[in-house]
Design an enzyme around this catalytic site. Structure first.
Site, mmCIF file in Angstrom:
data_model
loop_
_atom_site.group_PDB
_atom_site.id
_atom_site.type_symbol
_atom_site.label_atom_id
_atom_site.label_comp_id
_atom_site.label_asym_id
_atom_site.label_seq_id
_atom_site.Cartn_x
_atom_site.Cartn_y
_atom_site.Cartn_z
ATOM 1 N N LYS A 30 -43.694 -42.854 46.366
ATOM 2 C CA LYS A 30 -43.286 -43.811 45.387
ATOM 3 C C LYS A 30 -42.989 -43.086 44.030
ATOM 4 C CE LYS A 30 -48.202 -43.771 44.144
ATOM 5 N NZ LYS A 30 -49.582 -44.289 44.557
ATOM 6 N N ARG A 52 -59.483 -52.842 43.088
ATOM 7 C CA ARG A 52 -57.911 -52.724 42.259
ATOM 8 C C ARG A 52 -57.523 -53.693 43.725
ATOM 9 N NH1 ARG A 52 -54.441 -47.851 41.082
ATOM 10 N NH2 ARG A 52 -54.497 -47.770 43.630
ATOM 11 N N TYR A 87 -39.695 -38.441 11.405
ATOM 12 C CA TYR A 87 -40.446 -39.309 10.829
ATOM 13 C C TYR A 87 -41.447 -39.075 10.299
ATOM 14 C CZ TYR A 87 -35.799 -41.289 12.871
ATOM 15 O OH TYR A 87 -34.583 -41.638 13.021
ATOM 16 N N MET A 94 -36.549 -40.248 18.508
ATOM 17 C CA MET A 94 -35.720 -40.646 20.129
ATOM 18 C C MET A 94 -34.431 -39.573 21.341
ATOM 19 S SD MET A 94 -33.199 -43.296 20.922
ATOM 20 C CE MET A 94 -34.966 -44.969 19.872
HETATM 21 C C1 LIG Z 1 -50.267 -43.387 44.955
HETATM 22 C C2 LIG Z 1 -50.976 -43.402 46.065
HETATM 23 C C3 LIG Z 1 -52.073 -41.595 46.061
HETATM 24 C C4 LIG Z 1 -51.272 -40.494 46.018
HETATM 25 O O1 LIG Z 1 -51.826 -39.990 45.139
HETATM 26 P P1 LIG Z 1 -51.928 -38.729 44.875
HETATM 27 O O2 LIG Z 1 -53.219 -38.652 43.288
HETATM 28 O O3 LIG Z 1 -51.135 -38.946 43.965
HETATM 29 O O4 LIG Z 1 -52.487 -37.563 45.346
HETATM 30 C C5 LIG Z 1 -52.629 -41.688 47.760
HETATM 31 N N1 LIG Z 1 -52.828 -43.353 48.186
HETATM 32 C C6 LIG Z 1 -53.011 -44.691 47.723
HETATM 33 C C7 LIG Z 1 -52.660 -45.586 48.449
HETATM 34 C C8 LIG Z 1 -51.509 -44.287 46.262
HETATM 35 O O5 LIG Z 1 -51.479 -45.353 46.011
#
Ligand SMILES: *Cc1c(COP(=O)(O)O)cnc(C)c1O
Length: 356
Positions: A35, A130, A253, A301
């Site tokens: 992802k 969640r 800054y 930046m």
């Molecule tokens: C992102 C995700 C993972 C991977 O988690 P990591 O901590 O990066 O290994 C596994 N399962 C679900 C549902 C996720 O959203």
């Protein structure tokens, strides 16, 4: 010469780290979690580097489509399922697997005739609160899915809140999951990277490592190197300017850093518009010519400043590593009050990427 910042993506590291995950769970099949553009590494670049994986897990259906178009025929799991009927239709056409996590996503599967049945992962909430059906609803959800011609297979899934913290662990969530699912005799998947590494009981039919594949540790208390992982991303740049400070001079800054003696500082071509965290403060580690020194003052930046006072050989054009093969992204993240995940995902589009 062009602006010297670039991100190197190390294909050998991605492949090696996937092998580490496989070796930890030889009885499981291993999704490569890709992802967020493979945690900032580039989806197709990462997929090519991983080689022959058991499957991919992804959030964005467009990424799943790109994997299919590039010829990847392995299972692809949509971790949050389809967000609409149109996505459900597309998921079916692409032969994706998808999470079903609530009544609306379940009802969508029931109100349609899909071109081909899909593999369904029933997401159960065991305490993360969640997404997911309450674990205790598993049997009823499975009952509904079993009568559904759109459903090719059913797998049960949950996600842990504290797998990375040994003092809290996964016991409560795992026992809630097992209590609600044991009599259903279905395949299961529960482990992210932290659970895969630390809990043999979490190595089920499928495991879902993400962060460890990219060479960053899921733990605060154990380094990636200790886990045998190799960093997959190096963010590098160079010094483009040098300033000599007198005691009392300030940097950048807000004039937040004041020299307490004569100092030499180097200006690095890297700023928050490249994805470097603005909240990284004075003291955050940076490598110059392979030597560890510290960031000073505020990140701006397009630039940041580093202390060259103890690096007499360093100057304009000296090589800088912000994180990567020699400087752990986790060390930088800790100094900046965040985690490696956030840094790698935040690499900005303007940073040229080189697969190496
Ligand atoms: C992102 C995700 C993972 C991977 O988690 P990591 O901590 O990066 O290994 C596994 N399962 C679900 C549902 C996720 O959203």
């Amino acid at each position: 010469m062009s602006r010297p910042i670039r991100a190197l993506i190390h294909a050998d590291a991605l492949r090696h780290n996937y092998g580490v995950a496989k070796a930890l769970a030889p009885q499981s099949r291993v999704f490569a979690v890709v992802k967020a553009d493979a945690y900032g590494h580039g989806l197709l670049r990462a997929a090519a580097a991983f080689g022959d994986v058991d499957g991919y897990a992804i959030l964005e259906i467009d990424g799943a489509r790109r994997l299919r178009e590039a010829g990847y025929n392995q299972p692809i799991l949509l971790l949050e399922g389809a967000f609409s009927v149109a996505e459900l239709q597309l998921a079916s056409e692409l032969g994706l697997w998808l999470a079903v996590h609530d009544d609306a996503s379940l009802a969508r599967l029931e109100g349609i005739v899909l071109p081909r049945p899909v593999g369904v992962f029933v997401k159960l909430n065991t305490g993360m609160n969640r997404l997911g059906f309450p674990a205790e609803a598993a049997a009823a959800v499975v009952e509904r899915l079993r009568g559904n011609a759109n459903v090719a297979s059913i797998t049960l899934m949950t996600h842990f809140a504290t797998a990375d913290e040994p003092a809290r662990g996964i016991a409560a969530q795992l026992s809630r999951f097992d209590a609600a699912t044991a009599m259903l005799s279905l395949p299961t998947t529960v482990a992210n990277s932290a659970a895969l590494v630390d809990y043999p009981a979490a190595r089920r039919d499928w495991v879902r490592p993400g962060i460890m594949l990219y060479g960053s540790s899921p733990f605060a208390h154990k380094s990636a190197a200790e886990l045998g992982l190799v960093p997959a991303m190096t963010l590098q740049s160079a010094i483009i300017g040098v300033q000599r400070l007198l005691a009392g001079d300030t940097v950048g800054y807000g004039a937040t850093f004041t020299a307490d003696r004569a100092m030499t500082i180097g200006i690095v071509a890297c700023g928050y518009a490249d994805g470097y965290p603005r909240h990284a403060g004075t003291g955050t580690p940076v490598l110059v010519n392979g030597v560890r020194t510290r960031l000073v003052g505020r990140v701006s930046m397009d630039m940041l400043a580093v202390d060259l006072s103890d690096l007499p050989g360093a100057g304009v054009d000296s090589a800088v590593e912000l994180w990567g093969r020699q400087l752990s992204i986790d060390d930088v993240a800790t100094a900046a009050g965040t985690i490696g995940y956030e840094l790698m995902c935040a690499i900005a589009p303007r940073v040229p990427v080189l697969a190496v």
